[in-house]
Structure formats: structure tokens, C-alpha cells
Design an enzyme around this catalytic site. Structure first.
Site, PDB file in Angstrom:
ATOM      1  N   ARG A 100       0.905  -1.147  -0.052  1.00  0.00           N
ATOM      2  CA  ARG A 100       0.007  -0.136   0.215  1.00  0.00           C
ATOM      3  C   ARG A 100       0.875   1.100   0.136  1.00  0.00           C
ATOM      4  O   ARG A 100       0.548   2.173  -0.656  1.00  0.00           O
ATOM      5  CB  ARG A 100      -0.929  -0.195   1.193  1.00  0.00           C
ATOM      6  CG  ARG A 100      -1.336   1.040   1.636  1.00  0.00           C
ATOM      7  CD  ARG A 100      -2.408   0.937   2.931  1.00  0.00           C
ATOM      8  NE  ARG A 100      -3.166   2.090   3.354  1.00  0.00           N
ATOM      9  CZ  ARG A 100      -3.671   2.513   4.452  1.00  0.00           C
ATOM     10  NH1 ARG A 100      -4.010   1.138   5.309  1.00  0.00           N
ATOM     11  NH2 ARG A 100      -4.528   3.218   4.746  1.00  0.00           N
ATOM     12  N   ASN A 102       2.609   2.324  15.071  1.00  0.00           N
ATOM     13  CA  ASN A 102       1.497   0.955  14.266  1.00  0.00           C
ATOM     14  C   ASN A 102       1.502   0.892  12.963  1.00  0.00           C
ATOM     15  O   ASN A 102       1.137  -0.120  12.314  1.00  0.00           O
ATOM     16  CB  ASN A 102      -0.029   1.374  15.042  1.00  0.00           C
ATOM     17  CG  ASN A 102      -0.469   2.724  14.504  1.00  0.00           C
ATOM     18  OD1 ASN A 102       0.128   3.537  13.903  1.00  0.00           O
ATOM     19  ND2 ASN A 102      -1.961   2.683  14.077  1.00  0.00           N
ATOM     20  N   TYR A 103       2.016   1.990  12.429  1.00  0.00           N
ATOM     21  CA  TYR A 103       2.189   1.945  10.659  1.00  0.00           C
ATOM     22  C   TYR A 103       3.455   2.428  10.447  1.00  0.00           C
ATOM     23  O   TYR A 103       3.663   3.735   9.781  1.00  0.00           O
ATOM     24  CB  TYR A 103       0.947   2.593   9.857  1.00  0.00           C
ATOM     25  CG  TYR A 103      -0.300   1.606   9.685  1.00  0.00           C
ATOM     26  CD1 TYR A 103      -0.617   1.001   8.529  1.00  0.00           C
ATOM     27  CD2 TYR A 103      -1.162   1.776  10.766  1.00  0.00           C
ATOM     28  CE1 TYR A 103      -1.538   0.355   8.507  1.00  0.00           C
ATOM     29  CE2 TYR A 103      -2.414   0.937  10.533  1.00  0.00           C
ATOM     30  CZ  TYR A 103      -2.583   0.360   9.417  1.00  0.00           C
ATOM     31  OH  TYR A 103      -3.621  -0.409   9.221  1.00  0.00           O
ATOM     32  N   ASP A 124      10.676  17.550  22.914  1.00  0.00           N
ATOM     33  CA  ASP A 124      10.471  19.297  23.174  1.00  0.00           C
ATOM     34  C   ASP A 124      11.668  19.933  22.304  1.00  0.00           C
ATOM     35  O   ASP A 124      11.077  21.149  21.652  1.00  0.00           O
ATOM     36  CB  ASP A 124      10.679  19.537  24.424  1.00  0.00           C
ATOM     37  CG  ASP A 124       9.402  18.904  25.113  1.00  0.00           C
ATOM     38  OD1 ASP A 124       8.546  18.432  24.588  1.00  0.00           O
ATOM     39  OD2 ASP A 124       9.473  19.037  26.405  1.00  0.00           O
ATOM     40  N   GLU A 143      -2.241  14.160  13.248  1.00  0.00           N
ATOM     41  CA  GLU A 143      -3.253  12.974  13.087  1.00  0.00           C
ATOM     42  C   GLU A 143      -3.340  12.189  14.437  1.00  0.00           C
ATOM     43  O   GLU A 143      -2.206  11.822  14.837  1.00  0.00           O
ATOM     44  CB  GLU A 143      -2.881  11.979  12.109  1.00  0.00           C
ATOM     45  CG  GLU A 143      -2.845  12.577  10.705  1.00  0.00           C
ATOM     46  CD  GLU A 143      -2.414  11.358   9.734  1.00  0.00           C
ATOM     47  OE1 GLU A 143      -3.096  11.353   8.697  1.00  0.00           O
ATOM     48  OE2 GLU A 143      -1.633  10.592  10.122  1.00  0.00           O
ATOM     49  N   CYS A 169      -5.731   3.554  14.644  1.00  0.00           N
ATOM     50  CA  CYS A 169      -6.493   4.885  14.933  1.00  0.00           C
ATOM     51  C   CYS A 169      -7.644   4.761  14.594  1.00  0.00           C
ATOM     52  O   CYS A 169      -8.869   5.165  14.976  1.00  0.00           O
ATOM     53  CB  CYS A 169      -5.653   6.274  14.190  1.00  0.00           C
ATOM     54  SG  CYS A 169      -5.659   6.134  12.389  1.00  0.00           S
TER      55      CYS A 169
HETATM   56  P1  NAP Z   1       2.787   8.485  20.567  1.00  0.00           P
HETATM   57  O1  NAP Z   1       3.302   7.688  21.911  1.00  0.00           O
HETATM   58  O2  NAP Z   1       2.002   9.728  20.879  1.00  0.00           O
HETATM   59  O3  NAP Z   1       3.935   8.702  19.901  1.00  0.00           O
HETATM   60  C1  NAP Z   1       4.063   9.038  18.590  1.00  0.00           C
HETATM   61  C2  NAP Z   1       5.424   9.846  18.176  1.00  0.00           C
HETATM   62  O4  NAP Z   1       5.596  10.939  18.928  1.00  0.00           O
HETATM   63  C3  NAP Z   1       6.562   8.835  18.452  1.00  0.00           C
HETATM   64  O5  NAP Z   1       7.310   9.235  17.172  1.00  0.00           O
HETATM   65  C4  NAP Z   1       7.077   9.517  19.655  1.00  0.00           C
HETATM   66  O6  NAP Z   1       8.494   8.954  19.933  1.00  0.00           O
HETATM   67  C5  NAP Z   1       6.880  10.919  19.401  1.00  0.00           C
HETATM   68  N1  NAP Z   1       7.057  11.656  20.824  1.00  0.00           N
HETATM   69  C6  NAP Z   1       6.792  11.169  21.981  1.00  0.00           C
HETATM   70  N2  NAP Z   1       7.005  12.292  22.803  1.00  0.00           N
HETATM   71  C7  NAP Z   1       7.118  13.367  22.023  1.00  0.00           C
HETATM   72  C8  NAP Z   1       7.432  14.721  22.089  1.00  0.00           C
HETATM   73  N3  NAP Z   1       7.358  15.192  23.437  1.00  0.00           N
HETATM   74  N4  NAP Z   1       7.688  15.643  21.152  1.00  0.00           N
HETATM   75  C9  NAP Z   1       7.708  15.169  20.071  1.00  0.00           C
HETATM   76  N5  NAP Z   1       7.433  13.909  19.381  1.00  0.00           N
HETATM   77  C10 NAP Z   1       7.118  12.953  20.808  1.00  0.00           C
HETATM   78  O7  NAP Z   1       1.879   7.426  19.892  1.00  0.00           O
HETATM   79  P2  NAP Z   1       2.031   5.941  19.518  1.00  0.00           P
HETATM   80  O8  NAP Z   1       1.692   5.189  20.831  1.00  0.00           O
HETATM   81  O9  NAP Z   1       3.165   5.739  18.681  1.00  0.00           O
HETATM   82  O10 NAP Z   1       0.415   5.860  18.515  1.00  0.00           O
HETATM   83  C11 NAP Z   1      -0.408   5.486  19.110  1.00  0.00           C
HETATM   84  C12 NAP Z   1      -1.452   6.867  18.927  1.00  0.00           C
HETATM   85  O11 NAP Z   1      -1.437   7.118  17.463  1.00  0.00           O
HETATM   86  C13 NAP Z   1      -2.854   6.423  19.224  1.00  0.00           C
HETATM   87  O12 NAP Z   1      -3.350   7.305  19.846  1.00  0.00           O
HETATM   88  C14 NAP Z   1      -3.383   6.485  17.505  1.00  0.00           C
HETATM   89  O13 NAP Z   1      -4.672   6.646  17.672  1.00  0.00           O
HETATM   90  C15 NAP Z   1      -2.763   7.589  17.290  1.00  0.00           C
HETATM   91  N6  NAP Z   1      -2.462   7.416  15.682  1.00  0.00           N
HETATM   92  C16 NAP Z   1      -3.283   8.302  14.926  1.00  0.00           C
HETATM   93  C17 NAP Z   1      -3.592   8.009  13.478  1.00  0.00           C
HETATM   94  C18 NAP Z   1      -4.313   9.218  12.665  1.00  0.00           C
HETATM   95  O14 NAP Z   1      -4.239   9.091  11.603  1.00  0.00           O
HETATM   96  N7  NAP Z   1      -5.190   9.936  13.251  1.00  0.00           N
HETATM   97  C19 NAP Z   1      -2.864   7.060  12.821  1.00  0.00           C
HETATM   98  C20 NAP Z   1      -1.810   6.072  13.710  1.00  0.00           C
HETATM   99  C21 NAP Z   1      -1.935   6.324  14.951  1.00  0.00           C
HETATM  100  P3  NAP Z   1       9.012   8.006  20.934  1.00  0.00           P
HETATM  101  O15 NAP Z   1       8.329   6.811  20.346  1.00  0.00           O
HETATM  102  O16 NAP Z   1      10.420   8.127  20.662  1.00  0.00           O
HETATM  103  O17 NAP Z   1       8.100   8.054  22.285  1.00  0.00           O
HETATM  104  O1  G3H Z   2      -3.760   3.945  12.646  1.00  0.00           O
HETATM  105  C1  G3H Z   2      -3.951   4.461  11.906  1.00  0.00           C
HETATM  106  C2  G3H Z   2      -3.955   4.231  10.282  1.00  0.00           C
HETATM  107  O2  G3H Z   2      -4.041   5.542   9.657  1.00  0.00           O
HETATM  108  C3  G3H Z   2      -5.337   3.420   9.949  1.00  0.00           C
HETATM  109  O3  G3H Z   2      -5.288   2.996   8.657  1.00  0.00           O
HETATM  110  O4  G3H Z   2      -7.704   2.337   8.591  1.00  0.00           O
HETATM  111  O5  G3H Z   2      -5.900   1.690   6.907  1.00  0.00           O
HETATM  112  O6  G3H Z   2      -6.086   0.731   9.110  1.00  0.00           O
HETATM  113  P1  G3H Z   2      -6.327   1.846   8.258  1.00  0.00           P
END
Ligand code: NAP
Ligand code: G3H
Length: 483
Positions: free
Chosen positions: A111, A162-163, A223, A258, A292
């Protein structure tokens, strides 16, 4: 081709065209989600190293923006081809690092190749336009506006675990296609996948400094980097907490965020309940709900509540559970202990407050079995919190109005599904839902990646999707000829 990105399992960062080992010899051990074995070590970059990366990015972008769209598009086609050819390498890396099953890893990589290719196709059609000023009130035919799209400069891409391939490439490709340079800071658990991806773009011929990488914990370097004077745009995907933190630190640097979601599956009394149950179970449990766009709550009309529950219960028995090292499974171990503890906390809170567990509620390490909960009431945390795990609460509603009210009461607004045979009802409800996208008779999901993808409220700021991402990471530049 990937040998150069590591030495003795210690990974390097791509800095100004060279793969560089950690200056301080300070590394983070990346352990496999599946068996705790060491996947590799990634550098903890210092502020000084980050400064250097961002200085290079500024310089490189000035030359890169002068290249033709055709040249950039051709590099993207090449990158897509290289990515596809190396799908096996990516699948291996993803399985171990983030614990996704083989089939899902493969489909993510393919994809992503399509995404990169389509970005190249799209950017070619987004060239400049001319407007003559005679159409506006009091028209002036002597004014001709040449409207070009200008890149913003240096884009900081921050991706989630996750992706790790798709959500990094879906920032990188549109950003560079329109002439930005990019610094990728992947999620630490997922950063090895990110480094492999960047190697693909390098191999395709992207010039030095146009794409570079930064590794290190977000809690330590985040930060500093998001407030850096050399960053012109932040394209972030991750949790709402970190998204909010970034906006509190980055000042006037523009962002796309996002963020999290609590997507509702709204089921009306006339829905095709077999189809609905299939969609809901697939939407809720694939990759253990670590999407997400996973369906994270069901709001069902009381008339069909019991029948739907029965069908969901039958269907959930088909959800496969296991370790991706042993095959393809829907539900796999969660990314870390903290996530698994959080999900179990939601289940326990619901039980304590009187919910009925229909299925699941079983944990082995970080593997949580698919869990279906009914009699969920609005005082329970599982009704509101994003679990990012395999748990699905069912809430009974008396009317469409109640379903809409509960759906909209969420802090999140990513997507919702409406299941019904009555298209008018579906469209009416869709109009009232405070989300970026409403799916009618389908699970919530991101693709096709050419569609706009956005969240409202605490689910995000800005719009992604190939064309929309290019637009977000560029601006119009108007030159007016006055004759
Ligand atoms: P996360 O813990 O928020 O981490 C995301 C990214 O932010 C990582 O690269 C992380 O690095 C970095 N990060 C952490 N602290 C930071 C700071 N103070 N400043 C800048 N960057 C920082 O999220 P995750 O656990 O990887 O992903 C799960 C979340 O993502 C869920 O809430 C999901 O819904 C959301 N998500 C949303 C979408 C969408 O399209 N809306 C898609 C996918 C996922 P480190 O790993 O080094 O901490
Ligand atoms: O986790 C967030 C991804 O953007 C979701 O993509 O709906 O294709 O699994 P998906």
C-alpha cells in the site's frame, strides 16, 4: 542494500547523505514485542547532532526546490519500485519490531508503494496556474496572476509505532514531491523500520540532506526538535496527549496532527446485521485494535441490540489470536506492558461498574484476547477512552438522537460508521456526526489513501491524503503581472 545502515546490530542515522554512527555511543536497545529478543540498537541523538541534521536540511532544501517536478516524481517511482522489491526485508523487520502479522505487514508495504507512486502521479497535475483579474467585481483584465506552489522548507515528520512504514512514507513522499526536505523522527519502537524506509529513498537517488533521520526518545529529544528554529512544518501522527504537547511547544510552526480516535459503529434497527457484525468485528480487532480507525464502541438501537450481540459473539469466535512468528493472526501482543495494563484497566473498570463481559478478558503477557463487553454505561471509562487494544464496548441506545448525542460527546472526532439499509437516514445521521469521515455500511478505515483523511476535535488538525498532504506542505506563491 541495507547492510550500510548498521554495524554490529547498531543502527546509524542518515545525515547529509552518509549513514553515521552515534557520536556519543549512546544507544537505545530495541527489543522485540514478541519474544523480548534484541532487534537492534538505535542512537540517542544529542541536541548538537539534531542541530547538524537541521542545518543540512535547510541547505539541501534550497537546491531541492529548484529541481523539476518531473525529476522528483521519477525518484518517487523508483523508490516505490525498490520498496516493493524489498517487501520481505520490511515484513521481517516489522514483525519483530512492532509485532504485526505477516499478511498485514505485507499489505502495509505494498500500500505504501502505491501511495508513493500515486503521489508522483498527483504532484505532476498540481502545477502552476494563471488567473486573469477580469472576472472579479470591477474586473481588471490588465492583471495576470501566476500562481505557483511553493514548498514550506524543512518538514519534521514524526510517526507512530503502528504503521511505521505507511505513516512515515505518507509524510515523506508528499513533502519531498513538492520540494521540501524532511527529517524523520520515527516512533522509537518502529525506528528500525523507519531507517530501512529512508534507505529506500536514498537508494532511489534522493540527494543528500533532502531526507535525514533522527532517533532518540521523544520524551528526551521531542521538545527540543519541535521548537527548533530550522523546522518549517511539523507533520505528526500519534496520541492526542503528545499532539497537544507539541502544539504547546512549537509556537508558530504550522502543524498537521493526526491523533487518537473513538470511532463509533452506529447500528440502526434496519441494518443488515450479518454484514454489520462482520464489519464491526473486523474493524475492532484487526492488529489488536491498534489502529486509529479501529471501531472502538458500538451504539446499537435497542430493537436489534440482542440479535446484534448474538451475532458479534458468534463472529468474535473467528478472530484468531497468537504470535505473528507462528502465523497470521488478527489479535497479537500489544506494543508494550503499559498499553496492555491500560486495556486491562478499562476492562476491570467496566466490570466493577456492572458491565457484562461476553467474551475474552484474558491476558497472557501483552497478549489480550479479543474482549466484547455489553451493558456498558456512560460512567464507564471504556465508553470514552481510546483503548488502542482489542476491547469493544456495546452501548444500547433508544433513538438516533441518543446515538448521535453519545457519538458527539466524545472528545474525539476521527470517523464513524452508520449501518442501515435506509440511505436517507444514513445521510441525515452522517450530517450530524462531528467527525472527519462517515462510513456508510462499512467499518471505519483510512483508505483509499487518495481520499482526504482528517480528524476533528481532539482527533487532529489539518488534512492528509495524497493531494491534501501536498497542499498542506506547500503554499501558493502569487506573482502579478500588471500590463
Ligand atoms: P505516541 O506515543 O504519541 O508517539 C508518537 C510519536 O511521537 C513517536 O514518534 C514518539 O516518539 C513521538 N513523541 C513522543 N513524545 C514526544 C514529544 N514530546 N515531542 C515530539 N514527539 C514525541 O503514539 P503511538 O503510541 O506511537 O501511536 C498510537 C497513537 O497514535 C494512538 O493514539 C493512535 O490513535 C494515534 N494514531 C493516529 C493516527 C491518525 O491518523 N489519526 C494514525 C495512527 C496512530 P517515541 O516513540 O520516541 O516516544
Ligand atoms: O492507525 C491509523 C491508520 O492510519 C489506520 O489506517 O484504517 O487503513 O488501518 P487503516
Amino acid at each position: 542494500m541495507f547492510e550500510i545502515i548498521k554495524e554490529n546490530n547498531k543502527y546509524k542515522n542518515l545525515v547529509n547523505g552518509s549513514w553515521i554512527a552515534s557520536e556519543s555511543n549512546d544507544y537505545i536497545e530495541i527489543k522485540s514485542v514478541l519474544d523480548n529478543s534484541t532487534v537492534g540498537f538505535v542512537p540517542t541523538m544529542s541536541q548538537k547532532e539534531v542541530d547538524n541534521v537541521l542545518e543540512n536540511a535547510k541547505v539541501a532544501q534550497k537546491q531541492w526546490r529548484e529541481t523539476s517536478i518531473d525529476e522528483r516524481a521519477n525518484l518517487l517511482y523508483k523508490a516505490a519500485e525498490i520498496l516493493e522489491k524489498n517487501v520481505g526485508v520490511f515484513v521481517d523487520s516489522m514483525i519483530h519490531e512492532i509485532g504485526k502479522d505477516k499478511k498485514s505487514c505485507k499489505s502495509e508495504v505494498l500500500r505504501t508503494a502505491d501511495f508513493i507512486r500515486y503521489t508522483a502521479d498527483t504532484v505532476r497535475t498540481m502545477s502552476s496556474e494563471c488567473l486573469v483579474g477580469d472576472g472579479f467585481y470591477g474586473g481588471n483584465p490588465k492583471k495576470t496572476g501566476i500562481i505557483k506552489r511553493e514548498p514550506l522548507g524543512v518538514v519534521l515528520a514524526i510517526s507512530p509505532f503502528n504503521y511505521p512504514i505507511n505513516l512515515a512514507a505518507s509524510k515523506i513522499a508528499p513533502a519531498i514531491a513538492i520540494g521540501n526536505s524532511v527529517v524523520l523522527k520515527s516512533s522509537t519502537q518502529g525506528s528500525i523500520c523507519g531507517l530501512h524506509l529512508v534507505r529506500v529513498f536514498e537508494e532511489a537517488g534522493v540527494p543528500k540532506g533532502v531526507i535525514q533521520t533522527v532517533t532518540g526518545k521523544g520524551s528526551e529529544i521531542g521538545d527540543y526538535i519541535v521548537a527548533h528554529k530550522n523546522i518549517d512544518f511539523i507533520n505528526f501522527t500519534g496520541s492526542t496527549d503528545i499532539g497537544k504537547r507539541i502544539t504547546s511547544k512549537c509556537g508558530m510552526i504550522p502543524v498537521i496532527l493526526e491523533l487518537g480516535g473513538k470511532d463509533a459503529g452506529i447500528v440502526l434497527e434496519d441494518a443488515d446485521l450479518d454484514h454489520t457484525a462482520n464489519q464491526i468485528i473486523g474493524g475492532a480487532f484487526s492488529y489488536s485494535g491498534q489502529r486509529c480507525t479501529a471501531i472502538k464502541r458500538v451504539l446499537v438501537m435497542e430493537e436489534v441490540h440482542d440479535i446484534l450481540v448474538e451475532k458479534l459473539l458468534n463472529k468474535i469466535k473467528d478472530v484468531t489470536v497468537g504470535n505473528p512468528l507462528n502465523g497470521d493472526f488478527d489479535v497479537v501482543p500489544l506494543i508494550n506492558d503499559k498499553s496492555a495494563d491500560f486495556v486491562m484497566g478499562l476492562i476491570n473498570d467496566a466490570k466493577d461498574k456492572g458491565a457484562t463481559i461476553l467474551y475474552g478478558d484474558k491476558r497472557e503477557g501483552n497478549l489480550i484476547y479479543p474482549t466484547l463487553i455489553k451493558d456498558v454505561t456512560l460512567d464507564m471509562n471504556v465508553a470514552w477512552e481510546e483503548p488502542f487494544g482489542p476491547v469493544l464496548p456495546i452501548i444500547k441506545v433508544k433513538s438516533y438522537e441518543e446515538a448521535i448525542e453519545i457519538a458527539n460527546k466524545s472528545e474525539y472526532g476521527l470517523q464513524s460508521s452508520v449501518f442501515t439499509k435506509d440511505i436517507n437516514k444514513a445521510l441525515n445521521i452522517a450530517d450530524k456526526l462531528e467527525v472527519g469521515t462517515v462510513q456508510i455500511n462499512n467499518k471505519t478505515e483510512r483508505g483509499p489513501d487518495s481520499f482526504p483523511f482528517l480528524g476533528v476535535k481532539n482527533s487532529g488538525i489539518g488534512v492528509q491524503g495524497v493531494k491534501y498532504s501536498v497542499e498542506a506542505m506547500s503554499r501558493p506563491k502569487v506573482t502579478v503581472l500588471n500590463i
